[in-house]
Design an enzyme around this catalytic site. Structure first.
Site, mmCIF file in Angstrom:
data_model
loop_
_atom_site.group_PDB
_atom_site.id
_atom_site.type_symbol
_atom_site.label_atom_id
_atom_site.label_comp_id
_atom_site.label_asym_id
_atom_site.label_seq_id
_atom_site.Cartn_x
_atom_site.Cartn_y
_atom_site.Cartn_z
ATOM 1 N N ARG A 20 -78.110 -2.215 21.616
ATOM 2 C CA ARG A 20 -77.682 -3.725 21.708
ATOM 3 C C ARG A 20 -76.263 -3.385 21.577
ATOM 4 O O ARG A 20 -75.720 -2.807 20.560
ATOM 5 C CB ARG A 20 -78.126 -4.592 21.057
ATOM 6 C CG ARG A 20 -77.706 -5.914 21.369
ATOM 7 C CD ARG A 20 -78.909 -7.108 20.656
ATOM 8 N NE ARG A 20 -78.876 -7.181 19.095
ATOM 9 C CZ ARG A 20 -80.191 -6.505 18.448
ATOM 10 N NH1 ARG A 20 -81.074 -6.146 19.137
ATOM 11 N NH2 ARG A 20 -79.953 -6.548 17.167
ATOM 12 N N ASP A 48 -76.714 -4.849 13.450
ATOM 13 C CA ASP A 48 -76.334 -6.235 13.819
ATOM 14 C C ASP A 48 -75.979 -7.036 12.583
ATOM 15 O O ASP A 48 -76.714 -7.320 11.883
ATOM 16 C CB ASP A 48 -77.610 -6.689 14.475
ATOM 17 C CG ASP A 48 -77.179 -7.870 15.429
ATOM 18 O OD1 ASP A 48 -76.315 -8.772 14.892
ATOM 19 O OD2 ASP A 48 -78.002 -8.461 16.264
ATOM 20 N N ASP A 103 -70.264 -11.924 14.311
ATOM 21 C CA ASP A 103 -71.850 -11.424 14.938
ATOM 22 C C ASP A 103 -71.394 -10.347 15.872
ATOM 23 O O ASP A 103 -71.074 -10.646 16.799
ATOM 24 C CB ASP A 103 -72.288 -12.594 15.486
ATOM 25 C CG ASP A 103 -73.660 -12.154 15.852
ATOM 26 O OD1 ASP A 103 -74.207 -10.892 15.639
ATOM 27 O OD2 ASP A 103 -74.494 -12.901 16.588
ATOM 28 N N HIS A 140 -85.316 -8.541 15.441
ATOM 29 C CA HIS A 140 -84.761 -8.912 14.270
ATOM 30 C C HIS A 140 -85.372 -8.067 12.964
ATOM 31 O O HIS A 140 -85.801 -8.959 11.901
ATOM 32 C CB HIS A 140 -85.129 -10.519 14.037
ATOM 33 C CG HIS A 140 -84.678 -11.376 14.958
ATOM 34 N ND1 HIS A 140 -84.751 -12.638 15.384
ATOM 35 C CD2 HIS A 140 -83.387 -11.130 15.630
ATOM 36 C CE1 HIS A 140 -84.172 -13.173 16.293
ATOM 37 N NE2 HIS A 140 -83.133 -12.415 16.599
ATOM 38 N N ASP A 178 -88.305 -18.841 -11.580
ATOM 39 C CA ASP A 178 -87.308 -19.715 -11.833
ATOM 40 C C ASP A 178 -85.704 -19.275 -11.367
ATOM 41 O O ASP A 178 -84.708 -19.456 -11.874
ATOM 42 C CB ASP A 178 -87.071 -20.151 -13.523
ATOM 43 C CG ASP A 178 -86.983 -18.736 -14.233
ATOM 44 O OD1 ASP A 178 -86.912 -17.653 -13.786
ATOM 45 O OD2 ASP A 178 -86.619 -19.159 -15.392
ATOM 46 N N TYR A 208 -84.404 -1.616 25.068
ATOM 47 C CA TYR A 208 -85.070 -1.199 24.342
ATOM 48 C C TYR A 208 -86.496 -0.595 24.650
ATOM 49 O O TYR A 208 -87.237 -1.279 25.269
ATOM 50 C CB TYR A 208 -85.606 -2.422 23.159
ATOM 51 C CG TYR A 208 -84.644 -3.269 22.948
ATOM 52 C CD1 TYR A 208 -83.830 -3.157 21.822
ATOM 53 C CD2 TYR A 208 -84.290 -4.585 23.812
ATOM 54 C CE1 TYR A 208 -82.718 -4.098 21.620
ATOM 55 C CE2 TYR A 208 -83.084 -5.268 23.658
ATOM 56 C CZ TYR A 208 -82.357 -4.896 22.550
ATOM 57 O OH TYR A 208 -81.457 -5.992 22.135
ATOM 58 N N GLU A 245 -74.605 -10.007 24.528
ATOM 59 C CA GLU A 245 -75.196 -8.953 23.718
ATOM 60 C C GLU A 245 -76.388 -8.332 24.708
ATOM 61 O O GLU A 245 -77.442 -8.520 24.422
ATOM 62 C CB GLU A 245 -75.499 -9.444 22.426
ATOM 63 C CG GLU A 245 -76.411 -10.624 22.367
ATOM 64 C CD GLU A 245 -76.938 -11.257 21.218
ATOM 65 O OE1 GLU A 245 -77.446 -10.218 20.337
ATOM 66 O OE2 GLU A 245 -76.685 -12.557 20.764
ATOM 67 N N GLU A 297 -72.877 -6.075 21.206
ATOM 68 C CA GLU A 297 -72.476 -7.466 20.914
ATOM 69 C C GLU A 297 -71.124 -7.652 20.342
ATOM 70 O O GLU A 297 -70.637 -7.007 19.857
ATOM 71 C CB GLU A 297 -73.316 -8.357 20.081
ATOM 72 C CG GLU A 297 -73.248 -9.515 19.707
ATOM 73 C CD GLU A 297 -74.122 -10.145 18.819
ATOM 74 O OE1 GLU A 297 -74.302 -11.321 18.770
ATOM 75 O OE2 GLU A 297 -74.844 -9.366 18.058
ATOM 76 N N HIS A 340 -76.424 -18.637 15.205
ATOM 77 C CA HIS A 340 -76.992 -19.166 16.445
ATOM 78 C C HIS A 340 -76.480 -20.672 16.411
ATOM 79 O O HIS A 340 -77.280 -21.647 15.790
ATOM 80 C CB HIS A 340 -78.475 -19.037 16.697
ATOM 81 C CG HIS A 340 -79.118 -17.646 16.741
ATOM 82 N ND1 HIS A 340 -80.150 -17.097 16.710
ATOM 83 C CD2 HIS A 340 -78.387 -16.512 17.306
ATOM 84 C CE1 HIS A 340 -80.222 -16.026 16.857
ATOM 85 N NE2 HIS A 340 -79.179 -15.362 17.259
ATOM 86 N N HIS A 391 -84.457 -10.474 25.769
ATOM 87 C CA HIS A 391 -83.699 -11.626 25.448
ATOM 88 C C HIS A 391 -82.456 -12.023 26.262
ATOM 89 O O HIS A 391 -82.301 -11.419 27.128
ATOM 90 C CB HIS A 391 -83.159 -11.426 23.971
ATOM 91 C CG HIS A 391 -82.353 -9.863 23.781
ATOM 92 N ND1 HIS A 391 -80.967 -10.152 24.214
ATOM 93 C CD2 HIS A 391 -82.647 -8.966 23.491
ATOM 94 C CE1 HIS A 391 -80.595 -9.064 24.020
ATOM 95 N NE2 HIS A 391 -81.494 -8.217 23.428
ATOM 96 N N HIS A 399 -75.394 -16.373 22.854
ATOM 97 C CA HIS A 399 -75.710 -17.726 22.367
ATOM 98 C C HIS A 399 -74.337 -18.069 21.532
ATOM 99 O O HIS A 399 -73.273 -17.586 21.698
ATOM 100 C CB HIS A 399 -76.555 -17.558 21.164
ATOM 101 C CG HIS A 399 -76.415 -16.520 20.160
ATOM 102 N ND1 HIS A 399 -75.125 -16.581 19.137
ATOM 103 C CD2 HIS A 399 -76.753 -15.276 20.097
ATOM 104 C CE1 HIS A 399 -75.186 -15.468 18.350
ATOM 105 N NE2 HIS A 399 -76.276 -14.512 18.657
#
Length: 435
Positions: free
Chosen positions: A401, A255, A266, A238, A35, A383, A379, A403, A356, A345, A349
């Site tokens: 990365r 990130d 971001d 991610h 709950d 890798y 970004e 960004e 996004h 990638h 964006h």
């Protein structure tokens, strides 16, 4: 004066055809376990048009001879409010939210039949079509039974996203102000994360410092689940577990972004947990930063959206050849997508209420042009996990990365996320002062 949200409704009405209705819902609370609910956040389209954050709410925008906005929301309920928190209630909604009418959500089915009489088109997001199908079918069936009374039912169901999401691509001055604030609060959080790494044993401890700084500077929630990834975890794009022990000889990729009044920051930073880059880490980091600079420099009004990606791609591929990680002609390697095992990638964006953010990237199958008022991220990354057996092991377990958030202006672009140390030298110098 019209509020920001009221003006958004006016702008949407102007795009809607006569005899049409737009329907937008806030969403429902979701159970986390037993709950206990997940923290509720209203659907961005709904918030964009109302500024209202309660669940179980539905907005009808009706355009006939005149226009009217009708909000269905939860009625006041002292017992429920004692347990679950205060509700705005029907009586206060019109004045508070600058709406024409407010009704209890319990009256939705009854009042929808009135609002949809003699309407030709219903606009709603096709991404939520399955949620609405039962209600829409029921309303249409009942309206069709009134044909002998001279009442017609809607004959078209249209995708609201085509109208509303194109509006959201272009940010107003008020939106840009919120995004500047979200960007700068995000910067503060990333600086706190870089400082906290010296006294943190686990990734989640860095996350705690980051998100605490967001809250201290006015961000009630994160814009998305924060990523704090040490060593090979940074090669998972991610990664949000944030539970591993920090490898003090490795890089840490963070990130994360703050949310301010519904708008997202971001940022991705990558830095050495020890405060000092190894030679291999420094070489790859400097290459990614060079690619980011090339991408940002390419962004200006009139240029195609993919120009930033193409600019970063060329720099990264040439750099991988120079470092001996790839072999061959840069043009051939780009054509064959040989870079993809290391850069899989896009370079950015749309950014706005959603991290996004909504909006088409192509129009008539062609990349659209940048225009003033758009906001994008830039970004690029590299890798190289230990799974790349054909790559020298000195490059293994390095994920990078970088960004930033970029506003397209009349004359070029503006970096909203200024204030971070970005070069190898700047990062090492800044971190040395934090010990």
């Amino acid at each position: 004066m019209k509020s920001f949200y009221q003006q958004n409704r006016v702008n949407l009405f102007a795009k809607m055809p006569e005899n049409s209705v737009a329907i937008v819902a806030s969403g429902e609370e979701a159970i986390r376990n037993r709950d206990v609910e997940f923290e509720f956040r209203a659907e961005s389209d709904f918030f964009y048009l109302t500024g209202f954050q309660e669940p179980d709410s539905v907005l009808f925008l009706v355009k006939q001879a005149n226009t009217k906005s009708v909000l269905f929301l939860r009625p006041k309920d002292p017992e429920q409010e004692t347990w679950q928190g205060r509700r705005l209630g029907v009586d206060s909604a019109c004045e508070k939210l600058q709406l024409d009418h407010a009704r209890s959500i319990e009256e939705l089915d009854e009042q929808a039949l009135v609002l949809l009489e003699n309407i030709e088109s219903i606009y709603l997001s096709f991404s939520h079509l399955s949620k609405w199908s039962e209600s829409i079918n029921g309303w249409l069936e009942q309206l069709k039974q009134k044909v002998r009374k001279g009442i017609s039912a809607p004959s078209q169901i249209c995708d609201l996203d085509k109208l509303l999401h194109e509006m959201r691509v272009f940010k107003s001055e008020e939106e840009i102000s919120r995004m500047r604030q979200a960007a700068q609060v995000s910067v503060k959080g990333h600086l706190a994360a870089m400082k906290a790494v010296f006294n943190s044993e686990y990734e989640y401890q860095v996350q705690a410092a980051l998100e605490c700084e967001f809250m201290q500077h006015g961000s009630a929630r994160v814009a998305f689940n924060s990523i704090v990834a040490s060593a090979n975890n940074a090669c998972i794009l991610h990664y949000t577990e944030n539970r591993s022990k920090i490898d003090k000889s490795a890089l840490v990729l963070v990130d994360a972004g703050a949310e301010i009044e519904g708008y997202a920051g971001d940022i991705t930073t990558t830095f050495p947990a020890s405060g000092k880059f190894s030679d291999a880490q420094a070489s790859l980091y400097s290459l990614v930063l060079k690619a980011q600079h090339a991408a940002i420099e390419a962004i200006k009004p009139g240029e195609r959206y993919d120009v930033a990606h193409q600019a970063s791609l060329r720099v990264l591929t040439a750099g991988l050849v120079e470092l001996g990680i790839l072999q061959g002609s840069v043009d051939d390697l780009i054509y064959d997508e040989a870079y993809k095992p290391f850069f899989m990638h896009g370079t950015g964006h749309w950014l706005g209420m959603d991290v996004h953010d909504v909006g088409d990237y192509k129009i008539n199958k062609e990349w659209r042009n940048f225009e003033p008022g758009m906001v994008v991220t830039v970004e690029p990354g590299l890798y190289i996990s230990a799974e790349h057996k054909n790559v020298d092991s000195k490059w293994h377990n390095i994920g990078i990365r970088i960004e930033d958030d970029i506003l397209i202006t009349e004359s070029g672009n503006e970096v909203l996320t200024t204030g971070l140390p970005r070069t190898v030298e700047e990062i090492e110098s800044w971190m040395a002062r934090q010990k």
